[in-house]
Design a protein around this motif. Structure first.
Motif, PDB file in Angstrom:
ATOM      1  N   LYS A 120     -11.212  -4.233   3.173  1.00 23.12           N
ATOM      2  CA  LYS A 120     -10.094  -4.005   4.449  1.00 23.12           C
ATOM      3  C   LYS A 120     -10.909  -3.731   5.355  1.00 23.12           C
ATOM      4  N   GLU A 133       0.946  -1.135  -0.021  1.00 26.41           N
ATOM      5  CA  GLU A 133      -0.040  -0.093   0.108  1.00 26.41           C
ATOM      6  C   GLU A 133       0.791   1.087   0.076  1.00 26.41           C
ATOM      7  N   ASN A 187      -4.631   5.299  -2.338  1.00 28.98           N
ATOM      8  CA  ASN A 187      -5.729   5.746  -1.729  1.00 28.98           C
ATOM      9  C   ASN A 187      -6.250   6.696  -2.453  1.00 28.98           C
ATOM     10  N   GLU A 247      -8.116   2.356  -3.192  1.00 30.81           N
ATOM     11  CA  GLU A 247      -8.900   2.132  -2.165  1.00 30.81           C
ATOM     12  C   GLU A 247      -9.513   3.385  -1.896  1.00 30.81           C
ATOM     13  N   ASP A 267     -11.854   0.717   1.987  1.00 26.24           N
ATOM     14  CA  ASP A 267     -10.958   0.936   3.233  1.00 26.24           C
ATOM     15  C   ASP A 267     -11.887   1.105   4.574  1.00 26.24           C
TER      16      ASP A 267
HETATM   17 CA    CA Z   1      -5.650   2.818   2.792  1.00 26.86          CA
END
Ligand code: CA
Ligand code: C2E
Ligand code: CA
Ligand code: CA
Length: 281
Positions: free
Chosen positions: A202, A58, A119, A151, A181
């Motif tokens: 997630k 990530e 993200n 995400e 997320d």
């Molecule tokens: Ca994230």
């Protein structure tokens, strides 16, 4: 009554005025940071819980401020969103993460390419050219779309516009995967799974934190994992910090995880060393 015009600052208490001016300073600094490229990415490994194999990374942004040192994302992303600066910053994150992942994958066994997770802010999703930007980041880097994960937080999906779903569908058509997320922290998580073309859940760190000492958190965590399985979605547990949490999640059939137990977000150099150790083999 409030004074108007040039005297308007008098309505502020001194502390408020200091906060206000610090905010203006931060905004000026952020504008400069965009021009001077003061941002860096850290990479946190995402691990297959049963095998321990690293399957992806990530990308997490840091601001390397010339005087204040490293500034974490939660201290500047909200301002970047308010001012629209998140658009150029977010585009840089996307391009840099794709470029770096493609470079690492070129040095790895092609049977096991790493994915990179980026993200995305709601403000970016409101940009009509976002699908084109994603396509361009993939084309320029050579990263296959299947290796990119975007995400999205639940809060982003809460006040989505009509265009949001269309944007996400266009991005999905490229072959990019979508992750929700902080799953479980919003108030209508289940509704998003029906409405949005999600591939990955997630599980929020708050569930993982208490999986060992709170039966409700443990039950909810196992419920989320089973929900993922029923819908053929991958599950990633966030914020695994100890062996006990790892065991509980592995036994509960959670597929993937990330957290300080495995690794903190690492610099590109440290990630390189982790992926391609130069020491004794
Ligand atoms: Ca994230
Ligand atoms: P997130 O996407 O939920 O990222 C996970 C956060 O948890 C990261 O904080 C990570 O360093 C931290 N973390 C990971 N494992 C552990 C653990 O075991 N224990 C604890 N206590 N923390 C752990 P970070 O890097 O400070 O990022 C915070 C948030 O800032 C992210 O939360 C994400 O929402 C946002 N963010 C980061 N990078 C970007 C970016 O490039 N664009 C946008 N729009 N937002 C970003
Ligand atoms: Ca999260
Ligand atoms: Ca705990």
């Amino acid at each position: 009554a409030k004074k108007q015009g040039k005297d308007r600052y008098e309505i502020f208490e001194p502390e408020l005025q200091a906060t206000f001016q610090a905010g203006l300073q931060l905004e000026a600094d952020l504008r400069r940071a965009v021009v001077r490229h003061e941002f860096e990415l850290r990479y946190q490994p995402i691990v297959h819980l049963r095998t321990g194999e690293i399957t992806g990374l990530e990308a997490l942004i840091r601001w390397q401020h010339p005087e204040r040192g490293v500034i974490p994302p939660l201290d500047f992303i909200p301002l970047a969103e308010e001012t629209g600066m998140i658009v150029p910053i977010g585009e840089w994150v996307l391009r840099e993460a794709c470029r770096q992942a493609a470079t690492w994958n070129a040095r790895r066994d092609s049977q096991h390419p790493l994915s990179v997770s980026v993200n995305l802010s709601a403000v970016q999703l409101d940009q009509p050219n976002l699908p084109a930007v994603v396509a361009s980041a993939l084309a320029n880097s050579g990263l296959p779309a299947t290796s990119l994960i975007i995400e999205l937080t639940e809060s982003l999906l809460v006040d989505h516009r009509d265009s949001t779903l269309h944007q996400l569908e266009q991005i999905k058509e490229l072959g990019v995967r979508l992750a929700i997320d902080d799953f479980g922290t919003g108030y209508s998580s289940l509704a998003y799974l029906r409405r949005f073309p999600v591939d990955i859940i997630k599980i929020d760190k708050s569930f993982v934190d208490d999986v060992g000492d709170e039966p409700t958190a443990a039950a909810l965590t196992m419920g989320i994992i089973q929900l993922g399985q029923a819908l053929s979605l991958s599950t990633i547990a966030e914020g695994i910090e100890d062996k006990f949490q790892l065991t509980e999640l592995t036994d509960g059939n959670c597929e993937l995880g990330q957290g300080y137990y495995f690794a903190e977000p690492l610099t590109d150099i440290a990630t390189d060393e982790l992926l391609f150790p130069t020491g004794a083999s």
